[in-house]
Motif scaffolding. Sequence first.
Motif, PDB file in Angstrom:
ATOM      1  N   GLU A   1       0.584  -1.272   0.298  1.00  0.00           N
ATOM      2  CA  GLU A   1      -0.157   0.076  -0.331  1.00  0.00           C
ATOM      3  C   GLU A   1       0.459   1.275  -0.045  1.00  0.00           C
ATOM      4  OE1 GLU A   1      -2.584  -0.288   3.189  1.00  0.00           O
ATOM      5  OE2 GLU A   1      -3.590  -1.886   2.179  1.00  0.00           O
TER       6      GLU A   1
ATOM      7  N   ALA B   1       2.400   1.452  -3.063  1.00  0.00           N
ATOM      8  CA  ALA B   1       1.596   2.237  -4.393  1.00  0.00           C
ATOM      9  C   ALA B   1       1.278   3.789  -4.251  1.00  0.00           C
ATOM     10  CB  ALA B   1       0.237   1.691  -4.805  1.00  0.00           C
ATOM     11  N   GLY B   2       1.281   3.847  -2.679  1.00  0.00           N
ATOM     12  CA  GLY B   2       0.700   5.237  -3.096  1.00  0.00           C
ATOM     13  C   GLY B   2       1.871   6.884  -3.088  1.00  0.00           C
TER      14      GLY B   2
ATOM     15  N   LEU C   1      -4.645  11.413  -2.592  1.00  0.00           N
ATOM     16  CA  LEU C   1      -5.367  10.381  -2.884  1.00  0.00           C
ATOM     17  C   LEU C   1      -6.308  10.247  -1.695  1.00  0.00           C
ATOM     18  CD1 LEU C   1      -2.762   9.543  -4.418  1.00  0.00           C
ATOM     19  CD2 LEU C   1      -2.987   7.497  -3.252  1.00  0.00           C
TER      20      LEU C   1
ATOM     21  N   VAL D   1      -5.198   4.078  -0.893  1.00  0.00           N
ATOM     22  CA  VAL D   1      -5.058   2.888  -0.943  1.00  0.00           C
ATOM     23  C   VAL D   1      -5.287   1.228  -1.115  1.00  0.00           C
ATOM     24  CG1 VAL D   1      -2.585   1.787  -1.938  1.00  0.00           C
ATOM     25  CG2 VAL D   1      -2.700   4.375  -1.898  1.00  0.00           C
TER      26      VAL D   1
ATOM     27  N   ILE E   1      -4.181  -3.845  -6.655  1.00  0.00           N
ATOM     28  CA  ILE E   1      -4.506  -2.418  -5.902  1.00  0.00           C
ATOM     29  C   ILE E   1      -5.432  -1.799  -6.574  1.00  0.00           C
ATOM     30  CG2 ILE E   1      -2.651  -0.158  -6.113  1.00  0.00           C
ATOM     31  CD1 ILE E   1      -0.719  -2.427  -6.945  1.00  0.00           C
TER      32      ILE E   1
ATOM     33  N   LEU F   1      -6.985   2.117  -6.527  1.00  0.00           N
ATOM     34  CA  LEU F   1      -6.268   4.405  -6.318  1.00  0.00           C
ATOM     35  C   LEU F   1      -7.242   4.748  -6.037  1.00  0.00           C
ATOM     36  CD1 LEU F   1      -2.780   3.757  -7.992  1.00  0.00           C
ATOM     37  CD2 LEU F   1      -3.192   4.068  -5.615  1.00  0.00           C
TER      38      LEU F   1
ATOM     39  N   VAL G   1       2.922   2.753 -10.831  1.00  0.00           N
ATOM     40  CA  VAL G   1       2.705   1.925  -9.531  1.00  0.00           C
ATOM     41  C   VAL G   1       3.066   0.377  -9.930  1.00  0.00           C
ATOM     42  CG1 VAL G   1       0.945   0.780  -8.313  1.00  0.00           C
ATOM     43  CG2 VAL G   1       1.116   3.409  -7.983  1.00  0.00           C
TER      44      VAL G   1
ATOM     45  N   VAL H   1      -4.246  -2.716 -11.416  1.00  0.00           N
ATOM     46  CA  VAL H   1      -4.907  -1.362 -10.816  1.00  0.00           C
ATOM     47  C   VAL H   1      -5.953  -0.315 -11.458  1.00  0.00           C
ATOM     48  CG1 VAL H   1      -3.357   1.174 -10.233  1.00  0.00           C
ATOM     49  CG2 VAL H   1      -2.090  -1.062 -10.983  1.00  0.00           C
TER      50      VAL H   1
END
Length: 143
Positions: free
Chosen positions: A27, A30-31, A43, A71, A82, A84, A105, A120
């Motif tokens: 997480e 990815a964030g 986000l 996320v 993932i 988002l 990501v 994603v």
Amino acid sequence: MTENTSGRLGAAPGSRGRTTIADVVVEKIAGMAARDVPGVHALGSGFARSMGSMRERMPGAGSGKSAARGVSVEVGELQAAIDLELVVEYGVAIPDVAAAVREDVISAVERMAGREVVEVNITVSDVKLPDEEDEGEERQRIQ
């Protein structure tokens, strides 16, 4: 979340044992990757950002922004999916920003966590207008 490896004698030292990667690690990766894309303002939904902003001002509640806000992930032994939630800057081409976020990501998670990213999914929940105040900013009435 776990990588199983052989523990037999004579195997390379790097293959003796198990490496576990927690969901929160993916997480955060990815964030951070999503936030670095030009055109991404923040986000998370407006409500999540408001609650996070309040939590950040409370003593002892942690410092800084949550890298995993907005996320969510599902992490398996070999793959990750993932989701988002983004707030984009006004004036950017949303499909272009989404494509750049997806690419960054996937690259970051696959490189850092060693998991194949199978999807994603991106939800754009808001647009940051030029004249809007950030939710973390407070107007001071008295100086």
